[in-house]
Design a protein around this motif. Structure first.
Motif, short mmCIF file in Angstrom:
data_model
loop_
_atom_site.label_atom_id
_atom_site.label_comp_id
_atom_site.label_asym_id
_atom_site.label_seq_id
_atom_site.Cartn_x
_atom_site.Cartn_y
_atom_site.Cartn_z
N UNK A 1 -16.83 10.45 2.38
CA UNK A 1 -15.58 11.06 2.84
C UNK A 1 -14.94 10.25 3.96
N UNK A 2 -13.63 10.05 3.87
CA UNK A 2 -12.91 9.37 4.94
C UNK A 2 -11.42 9.56 4.80
N UNK A 3 -10.71 9.29 5.90
CA UNK A 3 -9.25 9.32 5.94
C UNK A 3 -8.84 8.23 6.92
N UNK A 4 -8.09 7.21 6.46
CA UNK A 4 -7.70 6.08 7.29
C UNK A 4 -6.20 5.84 7.19
N UNK A 5 -5.57 5.44 8.31
CA UNK A 5 -4.17 5.01 8.27
C UNK A 5 -4.10 3.75 7.42
N UNK A 6 -3.11 3.66 6.53
CA UNK A 6 -2.99 2.49 5.66
C UNK A 6 -1.55 2.30 5.22
N UNK A 7 -1.17 1.06 5.01
CA UNK A 7 0.15 0.71 4.47
C UNK A 7 -0.07 0.09 3.09
N UNK A 8 0.85 0.36 2.15
CA UNK A 8 0.71 -0.17 0.80
C UNK A 8 1.91 -1.04 0.46
N UNK A 9 1.64 -2.15 -0.21
CA UNK A 9 2.70 -3.00 -0.76
C UNK A 9 2.60 -2.87 -2.27
N UNK A 10 3.55 -2.17 -2.84
CA UNK A 10 3.53 -1.96 -4.28
C UNK A 10 4.01 -3.19 -5.03
N UNK A 11 4.61 -4.16 -4.32
CA UNK A 11 5.05 -5.42 -4.95
C UNK A 11 3.86 -6.30 -5.31
N UNK A 12 2.98 -6.55 -4.34
CA UNK A 12 1.84 -7.44 -4.60
C UNK A 12 0.51 -6.69 -4.69
N UNK A 13 0.59 -5.35 -4.66
CA UNK A 13 -0.58 -4.49 -4.84
C UNK A 13 -1.68 -4.72 -3.80
N UNK A 14 -1.26 -4.78 -2.53
CA UNK A 14 -2.19 -4.93 -1.42
C UNK A 14 -2.10 -3.68 -0.53
N UNK A 15 -3.22 -3.31 0.09
CA UNK A 15 -3.26 -2.22 1.06
C UNK A 15 -3.78 -2.78 2.37
N UNK B 1 4.08 8.76 -6.80
CA UNK B 1 4.20 7.75 -5.76
C UNK B 1 2.88 7.37 -5.11
N UNK B 2 1.77 8.05 -5.47
CA UNK B 2 0.47 7.72 -4.89
C UNK B 2 -0.29 6.78 -5.82
N UNK B 3 -1.32 6.13 -5.30
CA UNK B 3 -2.10 5.16 -6.07
C UNK B 3 -3.57 5.54 -5.98
N UNK B 4 -4.22 5.74 -7.13
CA UNK B 4 -5.64 6.08 -7.18
C UNK B 4 -6.46 4.81 -7.35
N UNK B 5 -7.47 4.65 -6.52
CA UNK B 5 -8.38 3.50 -6.60
C UNK B 5 -9.76 4.05 -6.95
N UNK B 6 -10.32 3.66 -8.06
CA UNK B 6 -11.64 4.14 -8.48
C UNK B 6 -12.72 3.41 -7.70
N UNK B 7 -13.67 4.15 -7.16
CA UNK B 7 -14.84 3.55 -6.54
C UNK B 7 -15.78 4.68 -6.15
N UNK B 8 -16.99 4.66 -6.66
CA UNK B 8 -17.94 5.73 -6.41
C UNK B 8 -18.88 5.44 -5.25
#
Length: 74
Positions: A48-62, A37-44
């Motif tokens: 380090x960070x941790x942010x509140x976020x909402x995900x739309x798995x329909x249109x692939x927006x965060x 159920x999680x989504x990995x986003x590649x980016x180097x």
């Protein structure tokens, strides 16, 4: 909460990252191997960070909420 792009229901979670970025349902050890159920986003380029976020798995927006963070603007 509704997605501002497609108006579908979006899921609350977090963006967690070091060298890789993942949207997660709850904070866990920073291995960033996505769990079900999680989504990995590649980016180097992130540190380090941790942010509140909402995900739309329909249109692939965060949608990220950084209102609780101290931001330095240049």
């Amino acid at each position: 909460m509704r997605c501002p792009y497609c108006n579908n229901e979006i899921e609350q979670g977090l963006l967690q990252g070091m060298r890789r970025v993942a949207w997660i349902k709850r904070q866990h050890k920073v291995s960033l191997l996505p769990k079900q159920g999680e989504v990995l986003l590649e980016n180097n380029t992130f540190s380090d960070f941790l942010l509140q976020a909402h995900i739309c798995k329909s249109c692939k927006k965060i949608v990220v909420d950084y209102s609780d963070k101290e931001i330095q603007e240049g």
